[in-house]
Scaffold this active site. Structure first.
Site, mmCIF file in Angstrom:
data_model
loop_
_atom_site.group_PDB
_atom_site.id
_atom_site.type_symbol
_atom_site.label_atom_id
_atom_site.label_comp_id
_atom_site.label_asym_id
_atom_site.label_seq_id
_atom_site.Cartn_x
_atom_site.Cartn_y
_atom_site.Cartn_z
ATOM 1 N N VAL A 201 75.282 47.213 53.237
ATOM 2 C CA VAL A 201 74.278 48.163 54.145
ATOM 3 C C VAL A 201 72.769 47.527 53.961
ATOM 4 C CG1 VAL A 201 73.434 50.167 55.179
ATOM 5 C CG2 VAL A 201 75.951 49.752 54.981
ATOM 6 N N HIS B 182 74.737 54.945 58.585
ATOM 7 C CA HIS B 182 76.047 54.807 58.119
ATOM 8 C C HIS B 182 76.154 54.565 56.634
ATOM 9 C CE1 HIS B 182 76.330 50.360 59.221
ATOM 10 N NE2 HIS B 182 75.282 50.629 58.448
ATOM 11 N N GLU B 183 77.529 54.718 56.271
ATOM 12 C CA GLU B 183 77.837 54.667 54.748
ATOM 13 C C GLU B 183 76.777 55.681 53.846
ATOM 14 O OE1 GLU B 183 80.111 53.168 54.731
ATOM 15 O OE2 GLU B 183 80.144 51.666 56.281
ATOM 16 N N GLY B 184 76.452 57.010 54.232
ATOM 17 C CA GLY B 184 75.742 57.748 53.592
ATOM 18 C C GLY B 184 74.212 57.831 54.115
ATOM 19 N N ARG C 167 77.526 50.167 50.227
ATOM 20 C CA ARG C 167 76.034 50.567 50.510
ATOM 21 C C ARG C 167 75.112 49.341 50.178
ATOM 22 N NH1 ARG C 167 76.759 57.103 48.460
ATOM 23 N NH2 ARG C 167 77.295 57.744 50.316
#
Lengths: 598, 598
Positions: free
Chosen positions: B300, B439-441, B297
């Site tokens: 990202v 993406h990634e939450g 995260r």
């Protein structure tokens, strides 16, 4: 596939918010009726669905390219043009003696909306053509109209507007294309035009360019600019298409979106003479062009609305069908996942989209309604309606361009990874719409137009008219159930906006023009949100009046309108204050920044 | 071509805002020096420039596709991997006994930033690999590390994280992939994973998937999820690559951007057995994965920062060179047009970008700095630093993802039509970065994580630590010239944010979890802007301290920092209030909306 447009909402806007059904009472529309309008819209839906929506993605994946010196589009685009022509849509807005239906602007705009929603790229060709014909109708000579306008209204020839040049995109004062008088009264045109949409293709028998150029010896700046008709092929005496006019395709632009609309670099007078005809008087080119441009700006705003709306509908359908996750209060992992529309944050993303696109649609159709009021409404309010429309035009152009982009980002977000792929159309709409804050006058130009010209035009009368009309609707909303929150929020936004405008206008003389305009974007944002808040109040009034009698789906529709109005009031209108404060304080931050400090 | 990254700003962030130069005083970094760090960053710049920036557009235009059953990428991607490997970057962060340099996190993050800026798509392969190795270092057995982690650190094998499934993108509680125990202690894996980045390619000798699955008979929900190592090719006794492990590529996703990173649908156990090894204990899969996920995260967020930053630099270069238009005060059409950077609205768009991307960079590196504090800083504050990083992680991930997208939109806007074409990279960055809020939450998940978990975690201690640190910097800013406006604006935003959090937390019991979380996005927005305001105060303090002694370009650099801090204070921080008010009032608008009303 989700529908590309909400026919129910269009009916609501035309007949419940606006008083379109009463237009046939006016002499110009005496032959019309609501049934006529509904038939037109029904036909538009079918043609848009069958011939435009069918190849939106195909055009996106196969952008125009040059084969053997010709611009090649997907074949479906030509079929769409044929269907549009056969339905009579090229001239539907035109007078009956020109073969048209004489449709009111508001109905024509609603009709056009279908094609923008279904396929923005292909829809450019007819709309540029219609805009071109509209300009000729007002400013071209009868001979020119006969020769160049009629084939456009028949949809046999297509039109463009050729303003920008490579060295001066938005800087029209600096254009260099030159017109040299010829003995027969026509002109020899030389120069290069950039960003010309629909500048070259094989969809029509001829292309009629409206070209801004300087007559040799004309003064510098905008006063030296004249407007010319420059056909791709010269026109024979009998009106048939003749030899090449030496308008040479010098290149295609490769865009992120809006790919179905070919966008060109054109050389005039290369490899032979390019002949053009002057429209009207020399030196009036920009004034004439702005007639077309104002219509084009409303058209861009409506295009943005419809892209945002199509994205909203696609994400709404997905959110109803896709099941994933559970409410935070549900701790049972064995229970069924819920449809994602049940998650508050997904509802936020959908409500936000709804408030943006339906608010934008209300504004776009309101602008078209104002055009009708100017053309056929009561004489005594025409001038003030003109001023109101002038004031609103930068907002109609820029607000949906910006906020449909936000809505489309939300549509992608609702759909997650799926929305980021080509399996769904929202990523394409997102790429398409990003053009709208740029073309036909960037957002920066709209802000300067609004604050630098429109709010003080005619002694500020346009702004007064806007305030009067908003106040009238605020009063009309009193006593209707569930509207207090919306009324209070709008009342506040109106007070903040007018206070800020008064403050900055008072300081204008001491600030000087550059610092005065430094926060023009905040004026645009502030007034834009306030106007959309007003559009939501108008929709809320209509919904609140209908709701008590409505049942089932109809009641849900009105409840949705009221909730979206509440959303805009609670989530969006509070943003007005920060912009108003910045504007009122004549903030110097951007003005004081130096190029060397970046 | 504009540079893809500002080396001067990176130096400022590392050595003037953060105290990176003092890290070699710590035992773990005793072999290091600022020169070592600068050499690493210099090498990163050269490798990124030569082997990554060179094919960013080529990868975009030639997305991964399947040829003879294999995923084909542009050849330059393999050359980039070779250069990255030969530079030792796969293991630069790892301990020296593992062949690494033992770089601090903050330097590793700064090093990685170069590759993200130069080519986000190709950079995914090494960063997924490094994340995978990091997880194994903490949770895998020594035998597994020997077998699977070392080849990742050598850059011979690559890694993935395989969480999502087609029916449950973000809904990890509902994953169905099944692990059946085999006699030798390994597991037979069957199921389908969706959205797997770098899931299949020919860049490395093997691919090591980290796969979430349920051991047959495990409880439903997250408690039944375990984590497995599943290689593409089985590994022989001697560590060499053996036969296929029957992980079958079922399809590629076609994305709007981020195209260089192949994104796959994978079937496990199709056409033969897929064997996996359990990592750690059964039922702990999600906990282990979140170790990698938290790093991912932050990664990202940093990717978003660097895309936004590269776009800013491209539009800045264009704005300096492109001449168009005149100041409003200049009425002479014969005068030369000015560079567009001279127009206040263009400066607004550039300052806005600068404030977003440099603010985001400060935050991303601050998060990496916190990781170093946790690993090697003073013992007594480790726990509170952990809580602070936990609290900030959703902001580090989501704020740059959202606001770099706004910055990139501004970059396009500065460049007008040119920015909308493939002639410049900004439209690509804009498409690339739109993935980051997903993406990634997703942003929704980050909002729920922040408000639903992090602000009240450990009795709200993380939030207290954040406030203490912000207060300390507010005090440190007192007496420094030109910081009053910034300090006042931040002070206000802090008061508004903390007031709103207190208000909503007090109401939490009566609201229930669903309504409590209904405005989580406002919490994320409000706290995000406040934290970035803090990052700007920190930068402003550093700049104000250096400015009196600085000359020439250096003085301009610091003035630019101060003006960008002022911009964020005057144009952005006032937006906190609307979000704070909405949150504090526990607004019910989205909560009350019904699916049927849309």
């Amino acid at each position: 596939m989700a529908p590309f447009l909400s026919r129910r909402d269009l009916q609501f806007q035309l007949y419940e918010v606006l008083d379109t059904a009463s237009l046939p009472e006016r002499p110009r529309f005496a032959e019309h009726s609501r049934e006529v309008y509904d038939d037109v819209l029904g036909l538009a839906y079918n043609v848009a669905d069958k011939y435009f929506a069918n190849h939106a993605r195909e055009s996106d994946l196969n952008e125009p390219h040059i084969v053997d010196g010709k611009v090649k589009l997907v074949p479906a685009a030509a079929q769409a043009m044929k269907a549009f022509r056969e339905a009579g849509f090229f001239s539907a807005h035109a007078d009956e003696e020109l073969g048209g239906l004489g449709l009111p602007n508001v109905v024509a705009q609603a009709m056009h909306a279908h094609f923008k929603a279904a396929n923005i790229g292909t829809s450019s060709y007819p709309f540029l053509t219609i805009g071109n014909a509209n300009l000729q109708r007002v400013f071209a000579s009868p001979e020119q109209q006969q020769k160049y306008m009629l084939p456009l209204l028949e949809g046999r020839w297509f039109g463009t507007m050729a303003l920008s040049e490579p060295h001066a995109g938005s800087g029209l004062a600096d254009i260099r294309t030159t017109a040299t008088p010829r003995e027969d009264g026509t002109y020899s045109i030389t120069g290069t035009k950039m960003w010309i949409s629909a500048g070259e293709h094989e969809l029509s028998e001829n292309i009629v360019h409206l070209v801004l150029a300087r007559i040799r010896g004309a003064p510098s700046g905008v006063k030296g600019i004249s407007l010319f008709i420059v056909p791709r092929y010269r026109v024979n005496e009998d009106g048939s298409v003749g030899e090449s006019n030496n308008v040479v395709l010098a290149g295609l632009n490769h865009k992120m979106g809006y790919r179905g609309t070919t966008n060109t670099l054109l050389n005039f007078g290369e490899g032979g003479e390019t002949v053009g005809e002057l429209i009207g008087e020399p030196g009036q080119g920009l004034r004439y062009m702005f007639h077309m441009m104002n219509g084009a700006r409303i058209g861009v705003g409506m295009g943005a609305v419809m892209l945002g709306y199509a994205g909203y509908l696609a994400s709404l359908e997905y959110a109803r069908e896709r099941r994933q996750g559970r409410h935070a209060s549900n701790k049972d992992p064995g229970s069924e996942p819920v449809a994602i529309i049940e998650h508050a944050d997904v509802r936020r993303l959908l409500l936000r989209q709804k408030s943006f696109v339906e608010g934008g649609l209300a504004l776009g159709l309101y602008a078209a309604h104002l055009e009708d009021e100017i053309e056929t409404g009561p004489e005594e309010v025409r001038r003030e309606t003109e001023l109101l429309l002038d004031l609103l035009t930068p907002v109609v152009k820029s607000w949906p361009s910006k906020y449909s982009q936000e809505a489309l980002s939300d549509a992608i977000q609702v759909m997650g990874g799926a929305g980021y792929t080509r399996d769904y159309p929202v990523e394409m709409y997102y790429r398409d719409n990003r053009l709208n804050p740029i073309h036909e006058g960037t957002e920066g130009i709209q802000g300067n137009d609004l604050l630098g010209r429109k709010v003080s035009q005619a002694g500020g009368r346009g702004l007064e008219v806007l305030l009067e009309r908003m106040q009238a609707d605020l009063r009309a909303s009193e006593g209707l159930e569930g509207l207090d929150e919306i009324r209070t929020a709008l009342h506040q936004a109106v007070a903040q906006s007018t206070g800020a405008l008064r403050a900055i206008l008072t300081q204008a003389p001491e600030l000087g023009p550059d610092l005065f305009l430094a926060n023009a974007n905040s004026a645009l944002e502030m007034l834009g949100h306030t106007v959309i808040g007003w559009m939501w109040l108008r929709q809320a009034i209509a919904a609140a009046r209908q709701l008590p009698e409505a049942r089932g789906d109809e009641a849900d529709f009105y409840r949705g309108k009221l909730q979206a109005a509440r959303f805009f009031a609670t989530h969006e209108l509070p943003k007005v204050k920060a912009h108003a404060d910045l504007l009122a304080s004549a903030d110097r931050t951007t003005f004081d920044m130096q190029a060397a400090w970046f």
